[in-house]
Design an enzyme around this catalytic site. Structure first.
Site, PDB file in Angstrom:
ATOM      1  N   HIS A 255      31.790 -13.484   8.920  1.00  0.00           N
ATOM      2  CA  HIS A 255      32.085 -13.900  10.294  1.00  0.00           C
ATOM      3  C   HIS A 255      33.597 -13.832  10.445  1.00  0.00           C
ATOM      4  CE1 HIS A 255      33.209 -17.669   8.412  1.00  0.00           C
ATOM      5  NE2 HIS A 255      31.981 -17.818   7.933  1.00  0.00           N
ATOM      6  N   GLU A 256      34.062 -14.212  11.633  1.00  0.00           N
ATOM      7  CA  GLU A 256      35.496 -14.094  11.919  1.00  0.00           C
ATOM      8  C   GLU A 256      36.352 -14.871  10.903  1.00  0.00           C
ATOM      9  OE1 GLU A 256      36.920 -12.087  14.022  1.00  0.00           O
ATOM     10  OE2 GLU A 256      38.959 -12.893  13.888  1.00  0.00           O
TER      11      GLU A 256
ATOM     12  N   HIS B 194      35.888 -15.187   7.645  1.00  0.00           N
ATOM     13  CA  HIS B 194      36.122 -14.291   6.501  1.00  0.00           C
ATOM     14  C   HIS B 194      37.153 -13.213   6.867  1.00  0.00           C
ATOM     15  CE1 HIS B 194      31.812 -15.523   5.534  1.00  0.00           C
ATOM     16  NE2 HIS B 194      32.437 -15.829   4.420  1.00  0.00           N
TER      17      HIS B 194
ATOM     18  N   GLN C 177      26.296 -21.736  -8.512  1.00  0.00           N
ATOM     19  CA  GLN C 177      26.872 -22.815  -7.704  1.00  0.00           C
ATOM     20  C   GLN C 177      25.840 -23.435  -6.750  1.00  0.00           C
ATOM     21  OE1 GLN C 177      29.947 -20.211  -5.787  1.00  0.00           O
ATOM     22  NE2 GLN C 177      29.422 -21.320  -3.925  1.00  0.00           N
TER      23      GLN C 177
ATOM     24  N   GLY D 208      39.479 -20.548   2.309  1.00  0.00           N
ATOM     25  CA  GLY D 208      39.465 -21.257   3.584  1.00  0.00           C
ATOM     26  C   GLY D 208      39.553 -22.759   3.396  1.00  0.00           C
TER      27      GLY D 208
ATOM     28  N   ASP E  10      36.356 -25.247   3.223  1.00  0.00           N
ATOM     29  CA  ASP E  10      35.887 -25.836   1.965  1.00  0.00           C
ATOM     30  C   ASP E  10      37.092 -26.481   1.297  1.00  0.00           C
ATOM     31  OD1 ASP E  10      33.014 -24.620   1.726  1.00  0.00           O
ATOM     32  OD2 ASP E  10      34.311 -23.007   2.387  1.00  0.00           O
TER      33      ASP E  10
ATOM     34  N   GLN F 286      36.937 -27.473  -2.349  1.00  0.00           N
ATOM     35  CA  GLN F 286      36.966 -26.270  -3.204  1.00  0.00           C
ATOM     36  C   GLN F 286      38.411 -25.792  -3.387  1.00  0.00           C
ATOM     37  OE1 GLN F 286      34.116 -22.874  -2.784  1.00  0.00           O
ATOM     38  NE2 GLN F 286      35.783 -21.952  -1.657  1.00  0.00           N
TER      39      GLN F 286
ATOM     40  N   MET G 139      33.103 -22.027  11.865  1.00  0.00           N
ATOM     41  CA  MET G 139      32.256 -20.877  11.528  1.00  0.00           C
ATOM     42  C   MET G 139      31.732 -21.013  10.108  1.00  0.00           C
ATOM     43  SD  MET G 139      34.078 -17.641  13.233  1.00  0.00           S
ATOM     44  CE  MET G 139      34.343 -17.586  14.997  1.00  0.00           C
TER      45      MET G 139
HETATM   46  P1  AMP Z   1      31.772 -18.185   1.745  1.00  0.00           P
HETATM   47  O1  AMP Z   1      31.393 -16.747   1.933  1.00  0.00           O
HETATM   48  O2  AMP Z   1      31.088 -19.108   2.710  1.00  0.00           O
HETATM   49  O3  AMP Z   1      31.708 -18.638   0.322  1.00  0.00           O
HETATM   50  O4  AMP Z   1      33.298 -18.288   2.148  1.00  0.00           O
HETATM   51  C1  AMP Z   1      34.266 -17.443   1.579  1.00  0.00           C
HETATM   52  C2  AMP Z   1      35.620 -17.976   1.922  1.00  0.00           C
HETATM   53  O5  AMP Z   1      35.745 -18.037   3.346  1.00  0.00           O
HETATM   54  C3  AMP Z   1      35.860 -19.388   1.393  1.00  0.00           C
HETATM   55  O6  AMP Z   1      37.194 -19.493   0.933  1.00  0.00           O
HETATM   56  C4  AMP Z   1      35.647 -20.242   2.621  1.00  0.00           C
HETATM   57  O7  AMP Z   1      36.372 -21.450   2.602  1.00  0.00           O
HETATM   58  C5  AMP Z   1      36.172 -19.326   3.707  1.00  0.00           C
HETATM   59  N1  AMP Z   1      35.611 -19.685   5.002  1.00  0.00           N
HETATM   60  C6  AMP Z   1      34.307 -19.778   5.341  1.00  0.00           C
HETATM   61  N2  AMP Z   1      34.182 -20.181   6.626  1.00  0.00           N
HETATM   62  C7  AMP Z   1      35.442 -20.369   7.096  1.00  0.00           C
HETATM   63  C8  AMP Z   1      35.982 -20.778   8.342  1.00  0.00           C
HETATM   64  N3  AMP Z   1      35.221 -21.118   9.380  1.00  0.00           N
HETATM   65  N4  AMP Z   1      37.326 -20.839   8.468  1.00  0.00           N
HETATM   66  C9  AMP Z   1      38.129 -20.511   7.420  1.00  0.00           C
HETATM   67  N5  AMP Z   1      37.686 -20.114   6.227  1.00  0.00           N
HETATM   68  C10 AMP Z   1      36.359 -20.042   6.062  1.00  0.00           C
END
Ligand code: AMP
Length: 282
Positions: free
Chosen positions: A34-35, A37, A61, A147, A150, A153, A184
């Site tokens: 999504h935006e 990422h 995880q 991001g 999290d 994290q 998002m």
């Molecule tokens: P994920 O694919 O959900 O594991 O996320 C991959 C990375 O994208 C992680 O570092 C998340 O923290 C970051 N991320 C996911 N959603 C968002 C968001 N809405 N805003 C900023 N970073 C995000």
């Protein structure tokens, strides 16, 4: 954009880049972009000569009763989106490539991982730090973007990198939100229309908290009561609502710079998290 499937091929690519004196920026993801990422990818592109995005739904995880089996996936759409951002390499290994059957090593950060999401998801952060450590070794980045969505994290990974003297810059990217305030998340696709409306209580609670701090409220306990009341106005279950220091994750009694409001709720079967610092401008 190159798609690389094995750790050995990925490291060979990284060695070539580093031998040429160039730098690598990494964005670790579980895909279904999504935006949020895409913004992380743009940041990595600004920070380094080459951008690698890893796409790996990391089984270790996920807890036994969690959503590993139904986690949303769309590899061809993800490839198109990453390519359009100018990503150089999409690293998408298979589970056997990352965890051959003989593997028996885990990387664990203690303390920080016992609270908040770690309390309700035992083993989750050990899965995260193990995969991130492996990705760092395989891809050899000089910088990696995560991001703040999290935020625990991010704190855990910063601790791991400092504790292990890892020469990689960890960049935290602000939370990217939908126009109505919902943070998002790939998991938002699980939500029905009414659940999605209910989930807006998260960003409403955060906006309320920021307003109360601007008004001069300093007692964390009072703010938590107000936040919980706001969340309870919707059909959601609160997993936690905490006011913690952003680095130590310890609860704060007095609202002060560096305090984060961290929220986790369940809307139907979907677990959602959100957070924000209450003093910093954005
Ligand atoms: P994920 O694919 O959900 O594991 O996320 C991959 C990375 O994208 C992680 O570092 C998340 O923290 C970051 N991320 C996911 N959603 C968002 C968001 N809405 N805003 C900023 N970073 C995000």
């Amino acid at each position: 954009m190159e798609i690389i499937r094995t750790p050995a091929a990925m490291t060979a690519w990284a060695n070539r880049i580093l031998a040429a004196g160039q730098t690598i920026g990494l964005v670790p993801t579980m895909g279904f972009f999504h935006e949020g990422h895409l913004r992380l990818m743009r940041t990595a592109k600004e920070k380094a000569d080459h951008t690698v995005v890893s796409l790996f739904v990391n089984p270790i995880q996920f807890g036994a009763n969690e959503d590993l089996g139904k986690y949303p996936r769309d590899f061809s759409r993800d490839c198109q989106l990453a390519e359009a951002e100018g990503v150089d390499v999409l690293f998408a290994p298979g589970v056997q490539d990352m965890y051959p059957s003989e593997a028996c090593t885990r990387v664990m950060v203690s303390g920080l991982t016992d609270v908040l999401c770690g309390a309700s998801r035992p083993g989750h952060f050990a899965g995260v730090t193990t995969v991130v450590a492996k990705l760092f070794h395989i891809i050899k980045p000089q910088c990696a973007v995560f991001g703040k969505k999290d935020f625990q994290q991010l704190a855990v990974i910063m601790r791991m990198v400092a504790d292990l003297n890892w020469d990689v810059e960890i960049v935290g990217h602000p939370i990217v939100r939908e126009p109505d305030g919902l943070a998002m998340s790939s998991r938002n696709t699980y939500l029905s229309g009414t659940e999605r409306q209910a989930a807006l209580c998260l960003s409403r609670a955060i906006a309320h908290a920021r307003r109360r701090v601007r008004e001069g409220l300093v007692e964390a306990e009072i703010l938590l009561q107000e936040v919980e009341w706001l969340l309870q106005q919707e059909a959601v279950t609160i997993e936690y609502a905490s006011l913690v220091d952003q680095a130590t994750l310890r609860p704060l009694a007095v609202l002060q710079k560096g305090v984060v409001l961290a929220l986790a709720i369940k809307v139907g079967a979907t677990r959602l998290i959100d957070n924000d610092t209450l003093f910093e401008e954005h």
